[in-house]
Design a protein around this motif. Structure first.
Motif, PDB file in Angstrom:
ATOM      1  N   UNK A 176       0.968  -1.231  -0.059  1.00 35.87           N
ATOM      2  CA  UNK A 176      -0.017   0.168  -0.066  1.00 35.87           C
ATOM      3  C   UNK A 176       0.947   1.381  -0.194  1.00 35.87           C
ATOM      4  N   UNK A 177       2.222   1.130   0.440  1.00 35.07           N
ATOM      5  CA  UNK A 177       3.045   2.371   0.382  1.00 35.07           C
ATOM      6  C   UNK A 177       3.260   2.599  -0.961  1.00 35.07           C
ATOM      7  N   UNK A 178       3.339   1.806  -1.817  1.00 33.29           N
ATOM      8  CA  UNK A 178       3.739   1.860  -3.149  1.00 33.29           C
ATOM      9  C   UNK A 178       2.393   2.511  -3.934  1.00 33.29           C
ATOM     10  N   UNK A 179       1.283   2.237  -3.373  1.00 38.17           N
ATOM     11  CA  UNK A 179       0.101   2.965  -4.008  1.00 38.17           C
ATOM     12  C   UNK A 179       0.170   4.491  -4.126  1.00 38.17           C
ATOM     13  N   UNK A 180       0.901   5.186  -3.344  1.00 39.61           N
ATOM     14  CA  UNK A 180       0.953   6.601  -3.508  1.00 39.61           C
ATOM     15  C   UNK A 180       1.349   7.140  -4.887  1.00 39.61           C
ATOM     16  N   UNK A 181       2.023   6.163  -5.654  1.00 39.62           N
ATOM     17  CA  UNK A 181       2.329   6.500  -7.039  1.00 39.62           C
ATOM     18  C   UNK A 181       1.368   6.478  -7.853  1.00 39.62           C
ATOM     19  N   UNK A 182      -0.064   5.737  -7.671  1.00 46.94           N
ATOM     20  CA  UNK A 182      -0.777   5.605  -8.523  1.00 46.94           C
ATOM     21  C   UNK A 182      -2.165   6.002  -8.088  1.00 46.94           C
ATOM     22  N   UNK A 183      -2.508   6.609  -6.739  1.00 44.41           N
ATOM     23  CA  UNK A 183      -3.664   6.862  -6.343  1.00 44.41           C
ATOM     24  C   UNK A 183      -3.735   7.941  -5.633  1.00 44.41           C
ATOM     25  N   UNK A 184      -4.923   8.695  -5.425  1.00 41.48           N
ATOM     26  CA  UNK A 184      -4.950   9.820  -4.433  1.00 41.48           C
ATOM     27  C   UNK A 184      -4.989   9.280  -3.012  1.00 41.48           C
ATOM     28  N   UNK A 185      -4.735  10.417  -1.961  1.00 39.41           N
ATOM     29  CA  UNK A 185      -4.663   9.872  -0.558  1.00 39.41           C
ATOM     30  C   UNK A 185      -5.801   9.547   0.000  1.00 39.41           C
ATOM     31  N   UNK A 186      -6.962   9.937  -0.662  1.00 40.71           N
ATOM     32  CA  UNK A 186      -8.245   9.525  -0.061  1.00 40.71           C
ATOM     33  C   UNK A 186      -8.594   8.024  -0.552  1.00 40.71           C
ATOM     34  N   UNK A 187      -8.160   7.715  -1.891  1.00 39.35           N
ATOM     35  CA  UNK A 187      -8.289   6.230  -2.427  1.00 39.35           C
ATOM     36  C   UNK A 187      -7.503   5.389  -1.456  1.00 39.35           C
ATOM     37  N   UNK A 188      -6.158   5.914  -1.301  1.00 40.98           N
ATOM     38  CA  UNK A 188      -5.105   5.133  -0.414  1.00 40.98           C
ATOM     39  C   UNK A 188      -5.737   4.826   1.001  1.00 40.98           C
ATOM     40  N   UNK A 189      -6.315   5.905   1.540  1.00 45.24           N
ATOM     41  CA  UNK A 189      -6.833   5.889   2.912  1.00 45.24           C
ATOM     42  C   UNK A 189      -8.184   4.709   2.902  1.00 45.24           C
ATOM     43  N   UNK A 190      -9.017   4.737   2.051  1.00 44.46           N
ATOM     44  CA  UNK A 190     -10.010   3.643   1.766  1.00 44.46           C
ATOM     45  C   UNK A 190      -9.557   2.170   1.470  1.00 44.46           C
ATOM     46  N   UNK A 191      -8.394   2.256   0.693  1.00 46.60           N
ATOM     47  CA  UNK A 191      -7.736   1.132   0.548  1.00 46.60           C
ATOM     48  C   UNK A 191      -7.217   0.626   1.836  1.00 46.60           C
ATOM     49  N   UNK A 192      -6.493   1.279   2.440  1.00 52.29           N
ATOM     50  CA  UNK A 192      -5.954   0.798   4.084  1.00 52.29           C
ATOM     51  C   UNK A 192      -7.107   0.220   4.683  1.00 52.29           C
ATOM     52  N   UNK A 193      -8.252   1.065   4.793  1.00 50.18           N
ATOM     53  CA  UNK A 193      -9.354   0.249   5.609  1.00 50.18           C
ATOM     54  C   UNK A 193      -9.848  -0.817   5.099  1.00 50.18           C
ATOM     55  N   UNK A 194      -9.762  -1.132   3.909  1.00 49.88           N
ATOM     56  CA  UNK A 194     -10.047  -2.365   3.322  1.00 49.88           C
ATOM     57  C   UNK A 194      -9.429  -3.582   3.626  1.00 49.88           C
TER      58      UNK A 194
END
Length: 214
Positions: A176-194
């Motif tokens: 998920x740390x690598x996801x900062x390169x392809x997604x917005x902070x909100x999408x990353x926050x939701x992804x972490x919750x999932x």
């Protein structure tokens, strides 16, 4: 003699024991687990979300390259079959291969079969994580997985007693740390919750000392 042997073989397909699943039980579980996981992937991908593990790696490559998620997911898991075979056994390896293949195929066909007009990302993350976690739980209890980090998590649980859900959560955090390169902070926050929902589902519900059937 031939008739007796045939009857015994057929009985072995559906007759289970307290410490061992039958072949038909394993087949049902691999199918059901794969179906649940692919539905969870559909929710995540429809909302543009990510997750951890090799599925997370597949999501990252899917969003970055445009190639089909199912194909990438299948390819990314190929190196882990050797670990599965060497460390856990042939039966686990075969069932895992089938689960990954079925999940990969279903993730390509489901978008055409199920239309999702609107998805709130956080809701999609929670329900998607729960579905994938439940699917993995079913597979784990029948000595199978969705490959990759799940194989490592199960091996480390069997070898050192580390809880599979928490081990997987550590691997997922790295992805998920690598996801900062392809997604917005909100999408990353939701992804972490999932991802948290997914791994808590495993950590709370899967313990080798409580469920020992093979």
């Amino acid at each position: 003699m031939t008739t007796t042997t045939t009857r015994r073989s057929l009985n072995g397909l559906w007759t289970s024991q307290s410490d061992r699943h039958s072949a038909l039980e394993d087949a049902q579980a691999v199918t059901a687990g794969s179906m649940l996981a692919s539905l969870g992937v559909l929710l995540l991908s429809s909302a543009g979300l990510l997750t951890g593990g090799t599925a997370g790696v597949a999501f990252l490559l899917h969003y970055a390259t445009g190639y089909a998620f199912g194909l990438i997911f299948f390819i990314v898991n190929l190196p882990f079959y050797w670990i599965a075979y060497r460390r856990i056994g042939l039966g686990f390896c075969v069932k895992t291969f089938i689960a990954i293949a079925v999940t990969s195929l279903l993730t390509e066909f489901l978008p055409d079969a199920i239309g999702l007009a609107h998805l709130q990302p956080l809701v999609a993350a929670v329900f998607g994580g729960l579905l994938i976690g439940t699917g993995m739980l079913v597979l784990f209890r029948h000595r199978a997985s969705l490959g990759g980090f799940g194989i490592l998590a199960l091996y480390l649980q069997d070898r050192f007693g580390w809880r599979a859900g928490f081990v997987q959560l550590g691997f997922d955090s790295c992805v998920l740390v690598c996801s900062f390169f392809v997604a917005s902070p909100f999408i990353i926050a939701c992804s972490i919750a999932g991802a948290v929902v997914l791994n808590l589902t495993l950590a709370i519900n899967h313990r080798r000392d409580r469920y020992i059937a093979m």
